[in-house]
Write a protein that holds these residues in place. Structure first.
Motif, PDB file in Angstrom:
ATOM      1  N   LYS A  47       0.841  -1.202   0.000  1.00  0.00           N
ATOM      2  CA  LYS A  47       0.000   0.000   0.000  1.00  0.00           C
ATOM      3  C   LYS A  47       0.873   1.247   0.000  1.00  0.00           C
ATOM      4  N   LYS A  48       1.872   1.264   0.867  1.00  0.00           N
ATOM      5  CA  LYS A  48       2.747   2.431   0.967  1.00  0.00           C
ATOM      6  C   LYS A  48       3.624   2.553  -0.284  1.00  0.00           C
ATOM      7  N   MET A  49       4.089   1.424  -0.781  1.00  0.00           N
ATOM      8  CA  MET A  49       4.923   1.481  -1.982  1.00  0.00           C
ATOM      9  C   MET A  49       4.106   1.992  -3.167  1.00  0.00           C
ATOM     10  N   ASP A  50       2.860   1.558  -3.228  1.00  0.00           N
ATOM     11  CA  ASP A  50       2.001   2.024  -4.327  1.00  0.00           C
ATOM     12  C   ASP A  50       1.819   3.539  -4.260  1.00  0.00           C
ATOM     13  N   GLU A  51       1.564   4.037  -3.052  1.00  0.00           N
ATOM     14  CA  GLU A  51       1.394   5.489  -2.889  1.00  0.00           C
ATOM     15  C   GLU A  51       2.652   6.243  -3.296  1.00  0.00           C
ATOM     16  N   SER A  52       3.810   5.739  -2.842  1.00  0.00           N
ATOM     17  CA  SER A  52       5.038   6.478  -3.117  1.00  0.00           C
ATOM     18  C   SER A  52       5.440   6.337  -4.582  1.00  0.00           C
ATOM     19  N   LEU A  96       9.957   1.731 -15.099  1.00  0.00           N
ATOM     20  CA  LEU A  96      10.071   0.790 -13.978  1.00  0.00           C
ATOM     21  C   LEU A  96       8.869   0.921 -13.044  1.00  0.00           C
ATOM     22  N   LEU A  97       8.511   2.172 -12.764  1.00  0.00           N
ATOM     23  CA  LEU A  97       7.377   2.395 -11.862  1.00  0.00           C
ATOM     24  C   LEU A  97       6.101   1.792 -12.446  1.00  0.00           C
ATOM     25  N   ALA A  98       5.938   1.914 -13.758  1.00  0.00           N
ATOM     26  CA  ALA A  98       4.735   1.371 -14.398  1.00  0.00           C
ATOM     27  C   ALA A  98       4.686  -0.140 -14.205  1.00  0.00           C
ATOM     28  N   LEU A  99       5.825  -0.798 -14.392  1.00  0.00           N
ATOM     29  CA  LEU A  99       5.881  -2.247 -14.224  1.00  0.00           C
ATOM     30  C   LEU A  99       5.524  -2.626 -12.784  1.00  0.00           C
ATOM     31  N   TYR A 100       6.078  -1.895 -11.839  1.00  0.00           N
ATOM     32  CA  TYR A 100       5.828  -2.219 -10.429  1.00  0.00           C
ATOM     33  C   TYR A 100       4.410  -1.878 -10.017  1.00  0.00           C
ATOM     34  N   PHE A 102      11.679  10.740  -3.592  1.00  0.00           N
ATOM     35  CA  PHE A 102      12.635   9.673  -3.265  1.00  0.00           C
ATOM     36  C   PHE A 102      12.552   9.343  -1.769  1.00  0.00           C
ATOM     37  N   LYS A 103      12.397  10.386  -0.984  1.00  0.00           N
ATOM     38  CA  LYS A 103      12.275  10.199   0.467  1.00  0.00           C
ATOM     39  C   LYS A 103      11.070   9.309   0.787  1.00  0.00           C
ATOM     40  N   CYS A 104       9.950   9.603   0.147  1.00  0.00           N
ATOM     41  CA  CYS A 104       8.744   8.796   0.376  1.00  0.00           C
ATOM     42  C   CYS A 104       8.973   7.347  -0.043  1.00  0.00           C
ATOM     43  N   LEU A 105       9.677   7.177  -1.165  1.00  0.00           N
ATOM     44  CA  LEU A 105       9.943   5.814  -1.636  1.00  0.00           C
ATOM     45  C   LEU A 105      10.800   5.063  -0.619  1.00  0.00           C
ATOM     46  N   SER A 106      11.823   5.746  -0.112  1.00  0.00           N
ATOM     47  CA  SER A 106      12.700   5.063   0.852  1.00  0.00           C
ATOM     48  C   SER A 106      11.932   4.734   2.129  1.00  0.00           C
ATOM     49  N   GLN A 107      11.001   5.628   2.506  1.00  0.00           N
ATOM     50  CA  GLN A 107      10.196   5.354   3.708  1.00  0.00           C
ATOM     51  C   GLN A 107       9.272   4.160   3.487  1.00  0.00           C
ATOM     52  N   ALA A 108       8.738   4.055   2.267  1.00  0.00           N
ATOM     53  CA  ALA A 108       7.907   2.882   1.957  1.00  0.00           C
ATOM     54  C   ALA A 108       8.759   1.623   2.017  1.00  0.00           C
ATOM     55  N   PHE A 109       9.943   1.697   1.423  1.00  0.00           N
ATOM     56  CA  PHE A 109      10.823   0.520   1.376  1.00  0.00           C
ATOM     57  C   PHE A 109      11.273   0.102   2.777  1.00  0.00           C
ATOM     58  N   GLU A 110      11.340   1.080   3.680  1.00  0.00           N
ATOM     59  CA  GLU A 110      11.786   0.759   5.037  1.00  0.00           C
ATOM     60  C   GLU A 110      10.781  -0.126   5.773  1.00  0.00           C
ATOM     61  N   LEU A 111       9.553  -0.195   5.272  1.00  0.00           N
ATOM     62  CA  LEU A 111       8.580  -1.118   5.869  1.00  0.00           C
ATOM     63  C   LEU A 111       9.021  -2.563   5.663  1.00  0.00           C
ATOM     64  N   ASP A 112       9.877  -2.804   4.686  1.00  0.00           N
ATOM     65  CA  ASP A 112      10.458  -4.135   4.533  1.00  0.00           C
ATOM     66  C   ASP A 112      11.714  -4.183   5.381  1.00  0.00           C
ATOM     67  N   GLN A 113      11.634  -4.943   6.469  1.00  0.00           N
ATOM     68  CA  GLN A 113      12.697  -4.899   7.472  1.00  0.00           C
ATOM     69  C   GLN A 113      13.826  -5.881   7.192  1.00  0.00           C
ATOM     70  N   GLN A 114      13.804  -6.530   6.047  1.00  0.00           N
ATOM     71  CA  GLN A 114      14.850  -7.512   5.792  1.00  0.00           C
ATOM     72  C   GLN A 114      16.206  -6.829   5.616  1.00  0.00           C
TER      73      GLN A 114
END
Lengths: 484, 484
Positions: free
Chosen positions: A296-301, A381-385, B331-343
């Motif tokens: 959900k968050k990745m989609d928004e960002s 890339l964003l479109a694919l994701y 980019f900041k928002c994207l990194s924050q979304a990605f941070e939800l993946d804690q691996q």
């Protein structure tokens, strides 16, 4: 049992293409028959601009499952179940995907050895077993071809899979046919979406180039996926000689008659067995919920980044270019004024300023050309994701439907309404769906990190090259003053 | 004789300052007395935004002569002339500058050796004799000072002339007093305009810094001019100790009582004599006309460049900054979304994208800071030159007035209305004005080429530094992906 409402009407599908000149509509290439009939379907490339609301109706019910609008999923034979209620809402993804039928033990089919798909336990949890024969496939040379003595035109792409080295030619409609088969066959696998269709200008160079790049991204994700890369329909698509129409039709019919789709697909999955291999239901639920929040968050960002990139590209092509060229023009005017002074000692300065004017004009053009180099690939890339992110609500919904059935069955056993053995079967089959879902989630993270790393690197490299080119232009201009 | 109409009413004087935040109005610093009375005058720094129309009334009459609005010019005693008409239009620059009185032989005064100004013949024609003791003068450390027990505040600038090495402190009103003396004294010399006044915020750091830079530019042009650099009033201004109020008043009074101003100023000019040293009237006319066309075009292009630079600066401070920071934010928002993946394997990418976000944010700030480094100095220079360009119509007008008198006198001699000797005197004195005018034109071209060369170099160097800083930010970001 929870109600499963139909997907919200009027769900927005604005274009989300990797270009700041939005395009939309349907492709009449689509309706142009190459051999036998092609079905009229929704656009595989038209991606949601806002994320489906998982939370609607509690258990997550609003999913729009791509394959459900494409053709009726092939469900296993529906046996009767007196004790566990069957959700009859015809829009339920859990039902349509065959997930429900499988969990209730209603799926049956003979699984050939070649059809077996293994989930293994990797360091990060369940993973699809790697493809032992990894390959790639290039998509190049889109060329316009005609048939019916020039009455029909279409674009064919040259595909060269690395494991055969034999080139084949495919059209967009073939990609689309394949997409339809795969989306139907694999309920818990995120089949990458094809690049969007376009109503007009489909023979224009820009569009063809953009589509080729989109198909190449699609192909990369297909080849990277252990299950998709090895499936028969895809292999047929990659290897059947373009000239052998008979073989093509045979493979096509075989794929369309494949029985191991939907509910039966789950039969083909082997999961780890033995001590420690069974998944903890609560842990699975928590992992899947975490992934739900992540997507959900990745989609928004991704949506925001796409919007920003689009605007940034547009500004560079229009405003930035204009500003730098206005500076160039003003320097040009100044040098022209100075040229009215014909004295020799003034000539060098006049030339240097004229050169500076040209440099700023060129920098304006560099700004306008730049988005093609760096922002467009980011948007591709964003479109694919976005396509993947649009797939996951349905995948998660299937898994959650299975979990719900397990909970139901446990309650029914406690109430004496179900035999323990049946409940254990349900839990076992739910375990298979959970393994597959977690493997798919892991695969998504793996390619996401790979893709975004390389795309960010590419973007920054191109930006650096750009600013270096600008700097070089300015240095050339500066040197012109040395001899003044 | 041609009519000399008054300058057009409502002549536009919009601000033309080297800043994209326009400021205007009068400076109350102005009215704050330091010692004796200061005259209320027009703003020396407010420069015309469109060039005076030389062509009005044929012979070029619309000139607005700076000194004419400042105080009545000191004319030589007006003798009677029966045969050559005297232009009585009181607004004529030719009359007010004393040019007419001088040409008609009505100026008289004792020229001391120290007052002599020489025009020499250089490779490019008439030139002011170079200052044998060239010097420069720094203007630094503007500091707020108070008097009347803090009732009055003002800014004093520290001046250090290189030929004395002794620092003195001067206020803007002292600069302005000096400007008034010089503009009155030198009818065919382009006295550089002072930076514009400002109604509000005159104690604000930005304004003080901008004014200091403007005064430094002004000082540079003063010191570069052979005649202005050596004149008594300027030397008094540069060398009189700030603490010696009596000496200051003495020098001030002496400058204000200077008799060699206006018409008498021309008496101080020595021109080359002997064979080949007399100027051809037609050639002078053609050269002056050429310069007239040059200044008109330069004024137009300077105005345009100033407008462009202003807009470009504004865009960088607002739009460009915003666009780059929006990219950073996305980019900041994207990194924050990605941070939800804690691996663990995802952490490196998240950090790299977060760093990239910061880099784009910083680049936005770099864009906003840049105009101060490169465009502001360009606009400062343009403002100074706009001042010169506003002076030249009057200078040219004086020269043209003299030429007209020569033509008239020749006709009168032919008609028997004037003695040959008187006509020869008129031509001789016109020759002096022409020499001085051409020397001034030559000086203008010389400093113009010098200034625009160095300013263009500075501009390009700063732009290069800027793009290198941007590139470096991006390279730092790119390296963060190496370890992902």
């Amino acid at each position: 049992p929870e109600p499963f409402p139909p997907p919200p009407a009027g769900y927005p599908f604005p274009p989300y293409g990797g270009s700041y000149q939005p395009s939309q509509g349907s492709d009449d290439d689509w309706d142009d028959d190459w051999d036998d009939s092609s079905t009229v379907a929704d656009e595989p490339g038209a991606l949601g601009s806002s994320y489906p609301d998982y939370e609607a109706a509690g258990g997550g019910a609003s999913g729009r499952y791509r394959l459900s609008t494409r053709s009726e999923p092939s469900l296993g034979p529906r046996g009767s179940s007196a004790t566990v209620s069957r959700n009859l809402n015809r829009f339920s993804t859990f039902v349509k995907s065959g997930g429900e039928a499988f969990v209730l033990g209603e799926a049956s089919g003979f699984v050939k050895d070649g059809d077996k798909l293994c989930v293994v336990l990797g360091p990060r949890g369940p993973e699809w077993q790697e493809n032992p024969y990894p390959f790639q496939c290039s998509i190049e040379d889109p060329t316009k071809q005609t048939k019916f003595k020039g009455m029909k035109s279409y674009i064919a792409y040259k595909l060269v899979p690395s494991h055969t080295g034999q080139q084949v030619h495919r059209r967009y409609k073939h990609f689309d046919w394949l997409y339809g088969r795969l989306a139907e066959k694999f309920p818990v696998i995120s089949v990458p979406h094809l690049p969007e269709k376009q109503a007009t200008g489909r023979f224009e160079e820009d569009f063809i180039s953009k589509r080729r790049k989109g198909l190449a991204w699609w192909m990369d994700h297909m080849c990277s996926h252990p299950v998709l890369a090895q499936c028969d329909a895809f292999q047929h698509f990659l290897t059947c000689p373009s000239t052998d129409e008979k073989a093509w039709k045979q493979g096509k019919r075989k794929a369309e008659k494949d029985e191991m789709v939907g509910a039966n697909f789950f039969l083909t999955i082997s999961v780890p067995t033995g001590p420690g291999a069974s998944l903890d239901l609560q842990e699975v639920e928590s992992q899947v919920d975490g992934f739900k929040a992540f997507t959900k968050k990745m989609d928004e960002s991704a949506l925001q980044l796409n919007h920003t990139a689009n605007e940034f590209a547009r500004k560079q092509v229009t405003g930035f270019k204009k500003e730098y060229q206005k500076v160039g023009h003003s320097f040009k005017c100044l040098s022209q004024a100075f040229e009215l002074d014909q004295q020799a000692f003034s000539a060098g300065l006049n030339q240097a300023i004229a050169f500076t004017a040209e440099a700023y004009d060129a920098i304006g053009d560099l700004f306008a050309d730049q988005p093609r180099q760096d922002l467009d690939p980011v948007m591709d890339l964003l479109a694919l994701y976005q396509g993947h992110l649009a797939n996951f609500p349905d995948i998660i919904h299937v898994q959650k439907g299975a979990l719900t059935k397990v909970k139901e069955s446990k309650r029914h056993v406690e109430e004496g309404k179900m035999e323990l053995q049946k409940a254990e079967g349900i839990q076992e089959r739910c375990n298979i769906i959970s393994f597959a879902t977690l493997a798919e989630i892991n695969h998504f993270h793996k390619i996401r990190v790979r893709d975004f790393k390389s795309q960010m690197q590419h973007f920054l490299q191109q930006q650096i090259l750009f600013f270096q080119k600008v700097t070089q232009k300015l240095e050339e201009a500066l040197h012109k003053y040395d001899s003044v």
